[in-house]
Motif scaffolding. Structure first.
Motif, short mmCIF file in Angstrom:
data_model
loop_
_atom_site.label_atom_id
_atom_site.label_comp_id
_atom_site.label_asym_id
_atom_site.label_seq_id
_atom_site.Cartn_x
_atom_site.Cartn_y
_atom_site.Cartn_z
N ILE A 11 -0.66 -33.70 -45.84
CA ILE A 11 0.18 -32.53 -46.06
C ILE A 11 1.63 -32.81 -45.66
N ALA A 12 1.83 -33.58 -44.59
CA ALA A 12 3.19 -33.93 -44.16
C ALA A 12 3.88 -34.79 -45.23
N LYS A 13 3.12 -35.71 -45.79
CA LYS A 13 3.67 -36.57 -46.83
C LYS A 13 4.01 -35.77 -48.08
N SER A 14 3.22 -34.75 -48.37
CA SER A 14 3.46 -33.94 -49.57
C SER A 14 4.64 -33.00 -49.39
N ILE A 15 4.89 -32.56 -48.16
CA ILE A 15 6.02 -31.66 -47.89
C ILE A 15 7.35 -32.40 -48.00
N PHE A 16 7.34 -33.67 -47.59
CA PHE A 16 8.56 -34.49 -47.65
C PHE A 16 8.30 -35.73 -48.51
N PRO A 17 8.11 -35.55 -49.81
CA PRO A 17 7.72 -36.67 -50.67
C PRO A 17 8.82 -37.70 -50.89
N ASN A 18 10.06 -37.34 -50.59
CA ASN A 18 11.16 -38.28 -50.79
C ASN A 18 11.35 -39.23 -49.61
N TYR A 19 10.62 -39.00 -48.53
CA TYR A 19 10.63 -39.92 -47.40
C TYR A 19 9.54 -40.97 -47.62
N VAL A 20 9.73 -42.14 -47.06
CA VAL A 20 8.77 -43.23 -47.23
C VAL A 20 7.78 -43.19 -46.06
N TRP A 21 6.53 -42.93 -46.37
CA TRP A 21 5.48 -42.84 -45.35
C TRP A 21 4.57 -44.06 -45.34
N ASP A 22 4.42 -44.68 -46.47
CA ASP A 22 3.60 -45.89 -46.60
C ASP A 22 4.08 -46.63 -47.85
N VAL A 23 3.47 -47.78 -48.10
CA VAL A 23 3.87 -48.61 -49.24
C VAL A 23 2.63 -48.97 -50.04
N PRO A 24 2.24 -48.12 -50.98
CA PRO A 24 1.05 -48.41 -51.78
C PRO A 24 1.17 -49.77 -52.46
N SER A 25 0.12 -50.57 -52.33
CA SER A 25 0.18 -51.92 -52.87
C SER A 25 -1.24 -52.42 -53.12
N ALA A 26 -1.35 -53.25 -54.12
CA ALA A 26 -2.65 -53.85 -54.42
C ALA A 26 -2.97 -54.98 -53.46
N SER A 27 -1.93 -55.53 -52.83
CA SER A 27 -2.14 -56.63 -51.89
C SER A 27 -2.49 -56.09 -50.50
N LYS A 28 -3.07 -56.93 -49.68
CA LYS A 28 -3.45 -56.54 -48.32
C LYS A 28 -2.26 -56.77 -47.39
N SER A 29 -1.36 -55.79 -47.35
CA SER A 29 -0.15 -55.90 -46.56
C SER A 29 -0.02 -54.71 -45.61
N ILE A 30 0.41 -55.00 -44.40
CA ILE A 30 0.71 -53.98 -43.41
C ILE A 30 2.17 -54.17 -42.99
N TYR A 31 2.83 -53.05 -42.72
CA TYR A 31 4.27 -53.09 -42.43
C TYR A 31 4.50 -52.65 -40.98
N LEU A 32 4.68 -53.63 -40.11
CA LEU A 32 4.96 -53.34 -38.70
C LEU A 32 6.43 -52.99 -38.54
N THR A 33 6.70 -51.96 -37.76
CA THR A 33 8.08 -51.59 -37.46
C THR A 33 8.25 -51.43 -35.96
N PHE A 34 9.46 -51.73 -35.50
CA PHE A 34 9.77 -51.65 -34.07
C PHE A 34 11.04 -50.83 -33.89
#
Length: 221
Positions: A11-34
Motif C-alpha cells: 500500500i505504501a508503494k502504491s500511494i507513492f508510485p513515483n518513488y523507487v521502492w525496489d528494482v524488479p528484475s529477472a536476474s537475482k540481484s539485491i541492492y544494498l544501500t548505506f
C-alpha cells in the motif's frame, strides 16, 4: 513513535508510485544501500567487506560527512560503488519548509560534485548524484514533487535492517534481511557509529547467505 515495518507494504508503494521502492528484475540481484556516511573506520570496513564478496552498493552520503572525510568518499567511488544525496545535515523533511529542505539537498549536491571534481574522478561519477534518499524516510509530497522536477530519483526501500535500533539484537537484524529480501529488493543499512554493532554483525552474513544462493549485489542506477 512512528511504526516502520521491516518489509515495506504494498500500500505504501502504491500511494507513492513515483518513488523507487525496489528494482524488479529477472536476474537475482539485491541492492544494498548505506545511509549517513562516510564515517571513519566504519565505511572503510564496509568497503573492505563488500570487496571480499565482489559486491557493489549505493551509499547515500550526508554532505557534512563528505566534507569532513573526503578521502573515504573518494574510495567509495574508486571501488566502483555509487553515491546518492542524503541532504547536507540529515534534515527531517516533515519538520522543514520545502524551501529550506530543497536548499539543504542542493548544498549536499554541490559538495558531492565539488569533491568529485577535486578528486579528479571521471565524469561518469556524476551520474548518480541525483539519487536521493530522504533522512528518516520523511519527505512531504510537495518536497518530493519539487525534487523530481529537478531530476532527482527518490530512492526508498523494500527492506529495513533496523541496524540502528538499540532494541533490535544482532540476530534479529540479520533475520530481518535474510527473511525479507528477495531479488530486486533495496535493503537499508547504515555506515554510522550508531548502527555499527548490528550492521557489522549482519552484513558479512547477508553477503555470504545470498552469494551462496547465486545472488549478485548491484548498484542503483
Amino acid at each position: 513513535m512512528i511504526y516502520k515495518p521491516v518489509k515495506t507494504p504494498l500500500i505504501a508503494k502504491s500511494i507513492f508510485p513515483n518513488y523507487v521502492w525496489d528494482v524488479p528484475s529477472a536476474s537475482k540481484s539485491i541492492y544494498l544501500t548505506f545511509d549517513d556516511g562516510p564515517t571513519p573506520e566504519i565505511t572503510s570496513w564496509v568497503l573492505n567487506t563488500l570487496k571480499d564478496y565482489n559486491a557493489k552498493a549505493t551509499f547515500f552520503c550526508i554532505g557534512k560527512n563528505v566534507e569532513k572525510y573526503p578521502e573515504i568518499f573518494e574510495r567509495i567511488l574508486v571501488d566502483g560503488h555509487h553515491v546518492g544525496n542524503h541532504t547536507q545535515s540529515h534534515i527531517k523533511g516533515w519538520n522543514s519548509s520545502t524551501e529550506v529542505y530543497l536548499k539543504n539537498v542542493q548544498i549536499c549536491d554541490e559538495v558531492i560534485k565539488s569533491q568529485i571534481i577535486h578528486s579528479e574522478l571521471s565524469a561518469k561519477n556524476y551520474q548518480n548524484v541525483h539519487l536521493f534518499r530522504p533522512p528518516y524516510g520523511q519527505i512531504k509530497p510537495k518536497q518530493g514533487k519539487k525534487l523530481m522536477e529537478h531530476g532527482y530519483k527518490i530512492i526508498m526501500w523494500d527492506v529495513l535492517s533496523f541496524d540502528w535500533d538499540k532494541k533490535v539484537s544482532e540476530e534479529i537484524c540479520l533475520s530481518n534481511v535474510i527473511s525479507k529480501a528477495k531479488s530486486g529488493s533495496i535493503v537499508v543499512f547504515h555506515d554510522s557509529l550508531k548502527a555499527s554493532k548490528n550492521m557489522m554483525f549482519t552484513l558479512p552474513k547477508v553477503l555470504d547467505y545470498f552469494t551462496k544462493k547465486g545472488y549478485n549485489f548491484d548498484v542503483l542506477d
